[in-house]
Design a protein around this motif. Structure first.
Motif, mmCIF file in Angstrom:
data_model
loop_
_atom_site.group_PDB
_atom_site.id
_atom_site.type_symbol
_atom_site.label_atom_id
_atom_site.label_comp_id
_atom_site.label_asym_id
_atom_site.label_seq_id
_atom_site.Cartn_x
_atom_site.Cartn_y
_atom_site.Cartn_z
ATOM 1 N N PRO A 53 -55.754 -49.832 75.254
ATOM 2 C CA PRO A 53 -55.730 -49.257 74.080
ATOM 3 C C PRO A 53 -54.822 -48.767 73.436
ATOM 4 C CG PRO A 53 -56.837 -48.438 76.165
ATOM 5 C CD PRO A 53 -56.184 -49.735 76.432
ATOM 6 N N ALA A 54 -53.432 -48.768 73.929
ATOM 7 C CA ALA A 54 -52.267 -48.086 72.992
ATOM 8 C C ALA A 54 -52.254 -49.154 71.977
ATOM 9 C CB ALA A 54 -51.275 -48.659 74.060
ATOM 10 N N LEU A 55 -52.279 -50.580 71.955
ATOM 11 C CA LEU A 55 -52.407 -51.187 69.962
ATOM 12 C C LEU A 55 -53.386 -50.172 68.992
ATOM 13 C CD1 LEU A 55 -52.675 -53.738 69.287
ATOM 14 C CD2 LEU A 55 -54.669 -54.156 69.508
ATOM 15 N N LEU A 56 -54.016 -48.860 69.699
ATOM 16 C CA LEU A 56 -54.179 -48.551 68.961
ATOM 17 C C LEU A 56 -53.724 -47.228 67.774
ATOM 18 C CD1 LEU A 56 -57.541 -47.021 67.369
ATOM 19 C CD2 LEU A 56 -56.529 -45.138 68.784
ATOM 20 N N GLU A 57 -52.359 -47.211 67.706
ATOM 21 C CA GLU A 57 -50.830 -46.884 67.282
ATOM 22 C C GLU A 57 -50.349 -47.653 66.444
ATOM 23 O OE1 GLU A 57 -48.409 -44.848 70.088
ATOM 24 O OE2 GLU A 57 -49.857 -43.958 70.937
ATOM 25 N N ARG A 58 -50.493 -49.423 66.542
ATOM 26 C CA ARG A 58 -49.831 -50.120 65.757
ATOM 27 C C ARG A 58 -51.086 -50.484 64.658
ATOM 28 N NH1 ARG A 58 -47.673 -54.541 69.435
ATOM 29 N NH2 ARG A 58 -47.459 -55.450 67.662
ATOM 30 N N LEU A 59 -52.362 -50.332 64.843
ATOM 31 C CA LEU A 59 -53.166 -50.682 63.548
ATOM 32 C C LEU A 59 -53.237 -50.133 62.477
ATOM 33 C CD1 LEU A 59 -56.605 -51.526 65.539
ATOM 34 C CD2 LEU A 59 -55.085 -53.155 65.191
ATOM 35 N N PRO A 60 -53.494 -50.355 61.049
ATOM 36 C CA PRO A 60 -53.626 -49.477 59.894
ATOM 37 C C PRO A 60 -54.142 -48.675 60.688
ATOM 38 C CG PRO A 60 -54.015 -51.749 59.765
ATOM 39 C CD PRO A 60 -54.151 -51.549 61.027
ATOM 40 N N ARG B 4 -50.215 -59.370 68.355
ATOM 41 C CA ARG B 4 -49.923 -59.703 67.000
ATOM 42 C C ARG B 4 -51.089 -60.483 65.677
ATOM 43 N NH1 ARG B 4 -49.012 -64.979 64.578
ATOM 44 N NH2 ARG B 4 -48.866 -65.712 66.194
ATOM 45 N N LEU B 5 -52.047 -61.161 66.170
ATOM 46 C CA LEU B 5 -53.306 -61.312 66.197
ATOM 47 C C LEU B 5 -54.833 -60.512 65.535
ATOM 48 C CD1 LEU B 5 -53.384 -65.157 68.022
ATOM 49 C CD2 LEU B 5 -52.734 -64.444 65.581
ATOM 50 N N ALA B 6 -54.718 -59.809 66.769
ATOM 51 C CA ALA B 6 -55.332 -58.476 66.442
ATOM 52 C C ALA B 6 -55.329 -57.230 65.322
ATOM 53 C CB ALA B 6 -55.696 -57.397 67.797
ATOM 54 N N ILE B 7 -53.583 -57.605 65.621
ATOM 55 C CA ILE B 7 -53.353 -56.519 64.294
ATOM 56 C C ILE B 7 -54.039 -57.312 62.812
ATOM 57 C CG2 ILE B 7 -51.090 -55.120 63.050
ATOM 58 C CD1 ILE B 7 -50.116 -55.089 65.615
ATOM 59 N N ASP B 8 -53.775 -58.398 62.513
ATOM 60 C CA ASP B 8 -54.255 -59.648 61.665
ATOM 61 C C ASP B 8 -55.658 -59.032 61.339
ATOM 62 O OD1 ASP B 8 -51.329 -59.700 61.165
ATOM 63 O OD2 ASP B 8 -51.532 -62.034 62.042
ATOM 64 N N SER B 9 -56.333 -59.037 62.438
ATOM 65 C CA SER B 9 -57.504 -58.310 62.398
ATOM 66 C C SER B 9 -58.023 -57.167 62.250
ATOM 67 C CB SER B 9 -57.909 -58.909 63.290
ATOM 68 O OG SER B 9 -58.119 -60.382 64.468
ATOM 69 N N GLY B 10 -57.534 -56.440 62.814
ATOM 70 C CA GLY B 10 -57.399 -55.129 61.550
ATOM 71 C C GLY B 10 -57.550 -55.061 60.361
ATOM 72 N N LYS B 11 -56.230 -56.294 59.463
ATOM 73 C CA LYS B 11 -56.593 -55.446 58.477
ATOM 74 C C LYS B 11 -57.133 -56.657 57.394
ATOM 75 C CE LYS B 11 -51.242 -55.673 59.057
ATOM 76 N NZ LYS B 11 -49.765 -56.544 58.754
ATOM 77 N N ALA B 12 -57.499 -57.740 57.813
ATOM 78 C CA ALA B 12 -58.423 -58.575 57.732
ATOM 79 C C ALA B 12 -59.586 -57.544 57.485
ATOM 80 C CB ALA B 12 -58.781 -59.554 58.292
ATOM 81 N N ILE B 13 -60.362 -56.419 58.616
ATOM 82 C CA ILE B 13 -61.405 -55.694 58.492
ATOM 83 C C ILE B 13 -61.665 -54.889 57.175
ATOM 84 C CG2 ILE B 13 -62.935 -54.030 59.544
ATOM 85 C CD1 ILE B 13 -62.023 -55.632 62.066
ATOM 86 N N ILE B 14 -60.068 -54.557 56.921
ATOM 87 C CA ILE B 14 -60.406 -53.590 56.034
ATOM 88 C C ILE B 14 -60.547 -54.587 54.834
ATOM 89 C CG2 ILE B 14 -58.749 -51.802 54.366
ATOM 90 C CD1 ILE B 14 -57.604 -51.097 57.739
ATOM 91 N N ASP B 15 -59.320 -55.215 53.817
ATOM 92 C CA ASP B 15 -59.677 -56.075 53.084
ATOM 93 C C ASP B 15 -61.487 -56.517 53.124
ATOM 94 O OD1 ASP B 15 -58.246 -58.099 51.101
ATOM 95 O OD2 ASP B 15 -59.744 -58.843 52.285
ATOM 96 N N LEU B 16 -62.216 -56.794 54.340
ATOM 97 C CA LEU B 16 -63.788 -57.753 53.738
ATOM 98 C C LEU B 16 -63.884 -56.448 54.079
ATOM 99 C CD1 LEU B 16 -63.824 -59.735 56.994
ATOM 100 C CD2 LEU B 16 -63.498 -60.579 54.753
ATOM 101 N N ALA B 17 -64.252 -55.043 54.610
ATOM 102 C CA ALA B 17 -64.911 -53.883 53.877
ATOM 103 C C ALA B 17 -64.660 -53.515 52.297
ATOM 104 C CB ALA B 17 -64.388 -52.482 54.718
ATOM 105 N N ILE B 18 -63.433 -53.626 51.826
ATOM 106 C CA ILE B 18 -62.874 -53.622 50.287
ATOM 107 C C ILE B 18 -63.585 -54.427 49.458
ATOM 108 C CG2 ILE B 18 -61.092 -53.382 48.906
ATOM 109 C CD1 ILE B 18 -59.209 -52.212 50.631
ATOM 110 N N ARG B 19 -63.878 -55.762 49.950
ATOM 111 C CA ARG B 19 -64.463 -56.576 49.655
ATOM 112 C C ARG B 19 -66.471 -56.287 48.876
ATOM 113 N NH1 ARG B 19 -61.359 -61.374 48.233
ATOM 114 N NH2 ARG B 19 -59.726 -61.354 49.531
#
Length: 498
Positions: free
Chosen positions: A31-38, A103-118
């Motif tokens: 759960p500490a990964l939350l701090e590193r997400l966008p 590292r890949l999970a953080i990239d997934s977070g960025k991808a989720i935002i990008d897809l939501a904007i699209r």
């Protein structure tokens, strides 16, 4: 065990169920990964609603210091039909089993935002296409509405939500109160450069619409120009990766001056006169000497880097003016917008179907909405009706505002500029008479002073602030006064609207 998404996806909208599963699995594992997400990632960015609810629940638990695990979350969503659809109690442990590296999970977070904007862009585009068929509204109105939505997407990566919880509002209010408390009496808004005016307004506050009104030749534009120059010349920003454009304003601000009446050269000349201390009238007529010219040239080099931008388009449509302000905010940043003056803006389709009061109502409403949307103060200049001239006391009142109903209603603050010397100078008695001697004494006292009358202030006192005024430099300044003047001439009463 988990073996993929059991439901059919809607292929027309961009999404990645796998990216959402990867991120949630990694969060359940650590759960500490939350701090590193966008920072902007929220549950509504997820394509699958159940994934969004799960993400929000994990976020709330981590923020509150509660434990997070597949077992706890399975129990939390035990009655959620979606969990059954995804495989029941085996689904969340399965996400942890296939969780990728951080590292890949953080990239997934960025991808989720990008897809939501699209997805939002597709929805906005479809709505724009549908709206464009509505021929009852002018096309420029559709353009303004579309740009407003697109601006929101560009700024925050999400469409603006109109409904917030009262808890969110309380948190925001407490942050503002704490910021004011920590300033220990210092201004909470942008400084106008005029001490007494700042004291009564508390500075220029974000999201406020301030009306600055007066009769011709009272000095409305001069005062607005003085404020614009003071804000711009004191601009200072510090690097901040979380702020727009990577910089956070700590003093002064970036200014857009929409001059619907004067040209950019005329405004620049006024600012040069102020900065150089040379009469603007002499500059205009060429009655300056070499020393004056050198001071003007030095002043130009000193202030040319000020973040002050001028739009000199006359008779501009209010929707286009708002669009340009949004563009300036998006591209270079914006901390203060000044409109000189609002009666020169246009609205509607030009077919003359509405009266001027309705048009001004739409203009002031649009400016107030823009102030809230951009989170910046907006100063709009306004003319007064001629009924001021018919009174013995020519100090303006709220009822003197042209098309006053909507202006008074939409404004957070209404200020009037009044110079008694203007009227005294046009009522000179016969030279040599006793009345002329009294007139000369009155002119001496009034010549270099002006008043800013605060007729309405939603969040503070109303009353009168006295300022100095230099006609040669078209410069307003702080008026030196003794303690007796301070106690007798600066009485204020609270009369703001709720």
């Amino acid at each position: 065990m988990f073996d993929g998404d059991p439901r059919e996806a809607v292929a027309s909208l961009p999404h990645s169920i796998e990216a959402e599963q990867d991120l949630l699995g990694a969060l359940l594992y650590d759960p500490a990964l939350l701090e590193r997400l966008p920072d902007q990632l929220r549950g509504h960015h997820f394509y699958e609603p159940f994934h969004g609810r799960l993400f929000d629940e994990i976020s709330e638990a981590v923020t509150a210091g509660r434990s997070v695990s597949p077992a706890l979350m399975t129990a939390r969503f035990a009655t959620d039909p979606a969990l059954v659809d995804f495989g029941g109690e085996d689904y969340l442990p399965g996400l942890v089993t296939r969780a990728p590296p951080h590292r890949l999970a953080i990239d997934s977070g960025k991808a989720i935002i990008d897809l939501a904007i699209r997805r939002d862009l597709i929805r906005v585009g479809n709505q724009m296409a549908r709206d464009a068929t509505d021929t009852d509204r002018p096309a420029v109105d559709h353009l303004s509405a579309a740009e407003s939505v697109l601006f929101t997407l560009a700024e925050s990566g999400e469409q603006a939500k109109a409904v917030h919880t009262f808890s969110d509002a309380l948190d925001g209010a407490l942050e503002m109160i704490e910021a004011a408390f920590r300033r220990d009496g210092a201004l909470t808004g942008l400084s106008t450069g005029l001490v007494d005016l700042d004291q009564k307004l508390g500075g220029l506050h974000p999201s406020d619409l301030l009306i600055l009104a007066g009769r011709p030749s009272m000095g409305k534009t001069a005062l607005a120009t003085n404020i614009a120059y003071h804000v711009a010349k004191n601009y200072h920003a510090e690097p901040d990766p979380d702020a727009p454009h990577g910089r956070r304003t700590v003093a002064g601000g970036r200014v857009l001056f929409a001059s619907l009446e004067m040209s950019k050269e005329q405004l620049a000349q006024r600012i040069l006169a102020d900065a150089a201390g040379v009469s603007s009238d002499k500059m205009r007529k060429g009655l300056i000497d070499r020393a004056d010219f050198e001071r003007i040239r030095d002043a130009k080099d000193l202030i040319r880097q000020c973040p002050l931008h001028i739009d000199e388009t006359g008779g501009i449509h209010i929707a286009k003016l708002c669009a340009r302000a949004r563009r300036q905010h998006r591209r270079g940043g914006l901390d203060l917008l000044i409109v000189d003056y609002l009666q020169l803006a246009t609205t509607g389709d030009g077919r003359g179907q509405r009266n001027r009061t309705q048009e001004v109502s739409e203009i002031t409403g649009a400016l107030k909405a823009l102030a809230k949307e951009l989170g910046v103060p907006v100063i709009a200049l306004s003319q007064l009706s001629r009924q001021v001239e018919s009174r013995d006391d020519k100090r303006p009142m709220l009822s003197d505002l042209r098309e006053s109903g909507s202006i008074e209603q939409d404004a957070d603050c209404v200020m009037f500029v009044y110079r008694e010397s203007y009227y005294l100078g046009r009522s000179e008695p016969k030279v040599g008479s006793e009345a002329h001697m009294a007139w000369c004494e009155a002119m001496t006292q009034a010549k270099h002073t002006a008043e800013v009358i605060i007729g309405k202030q939603r969040h503070g006192p109303i009353g009168t602030v006295r300022l100095s005024f230099d006609e040669d430099l078209t410069r307003f300044g702080n008026l030196a006064r003794n303690s007796e003047e301070q106690s007798a001439g600066y009485k204020f009463s609270f009369g703001g609207d709720a």
